[in-house]
Design a protein around this motif. Sequence first.
Motif, short mmCIF file in Angstrom:
data_model
loop_
_atom_site.label_atom_id
_atom_site.label_comp_id
_atom_site.label_asym_id
_atom_site.label_seq_id
_atom_site.Cartn_x
_atom_site.Cartn_y
_atom_site.Cartn_z
N PRO A 267 -3.02 -0.12 -3.70
CA PRO A 267 -3.97 0.66 -2.90
C PRO A 267 -3.31 1.90 -2.31
O PRO A 267 -2.18 1.85 -1.81
N THR B 117 4.14 -0.69 3.92
CA THR B 117 3.48 0.56 3.53
C THR B 117 4.53 1.58 3.10
O THR B 117 5.47 1.85 3.86
N SER C 36 0.85 -1.19 0.00
CA SER C 36 0.00 0.00 0.00
C SER C 36 0.88 1.24 0.00
O SER C 36 2.06 1.18 0.35
N GLN D 5 0.87 5.41 1.22
CA GLN D 5 0.23 6.41 2.07
C GLN D 5 0.80 7.78 1.74
O GLN D 5 1.99 8.02 1.88
#
Length: 379
Positions: free
Chosen positions: A216, A85, A50, A52
């Motif tokens: 994502p 992440t 993912s 961020q």
Amino acid sequence: MAAAPSMAAAIAASLPAPQAAPTPTAPTYDAIPASMAKAIDIETDIPVTSVQLDGLVVSKIVKHSREVQSSNAHGLLLGLDLDGTLEVSNSFALPHHFNDDEDKSTKGVARYQASMLRSLREVQVDDSVVGFYQAMPLGSFYSQTLVETQAVHQDKLRHGGVVVVHDISQGARGNASFRAFRLTKAFLDAYKKNNFSTDSLIVHRLTFSSIVEEIPLRIRTNPLLSSFLETLSAPAPTLAVDVKPSAATSTAAVPPSFSVLNLGSGNISRNLEQVIDALDNYRTEEGNLAYLQRQIAREKAKADAYVGKRKEENASRVAQGLAPLPEEDVSRLFKVPPEPSRLESMLLLGRIDATAKSLESTSSAGLVKMYAAKGSAGV
């Protein structure tokens, strides 16, 4: 009375001299052996699942794309990876030289990038490059320039890095659209071999939908930024005494937006133009590929005919008891062109697909707004 000072001086002289405090030695650090670097850096074994984005990064990208007003707004993403992440905490824009040649422009961008990273390192800010961002219509993401840049990043960076695409067509309608992508392993394998022939596409099972994979993405805002935005959007009470209760609040610092009430008919026409342009480019590319395929077929037919004729001559000479003619290198006599690359046609198909999906979402939202406007008007 005169003996007192002499006695004090004698006592002071008999005392040991005060010693200066020992200076602490600077700590020394042993360098990590190269053989143990991978064992200590355990983050390299955790794949990125993912991305961020910090709120600061989002605001910087939106500001840069609005100032440039074209698809040339791009820059580097800085941050670190933690437990799968990829945390992007900062970014900076890269300059774009319109009138310079390619070599001079590349060197100028490299110098600017090195200077910015050095300045960030001096002020103790994140200076680890984790990818880059590009502001463009989502369908235009499928371009050779962007694919080549991402291929270099995935080869040099530790986790390969990502490319964050900001859809400026959605941003013009008030929707902040951010998506993160990276190239697939099958595409990278074919790219490193520089082979996008038909056989290579079949072996790697490559289509326009398997060039990139989406990761994502989520946006993180700290409490201070959230409270600041809430303060801007909330109306502030007035301090006047003789004001009616109905008008006791002033307008907010951020005025309300009525962009959602726009039917968006102009956006649909622009999306249709993009689809038509992509289809025209794809038809032109397919015409060029067909021409090259016909040329290759003609040269191969000439080579096969020459080889067949030479075999017949040798067979007749052997029947007559003569020595056969020596075999010649056909590749020197007939220049058969190599099979053309189908990378551009794949990218154009991906552009058509992405633009068509954008047209679908835009037209569906426009139809809903039109039916709502028709119902509210009582027509």
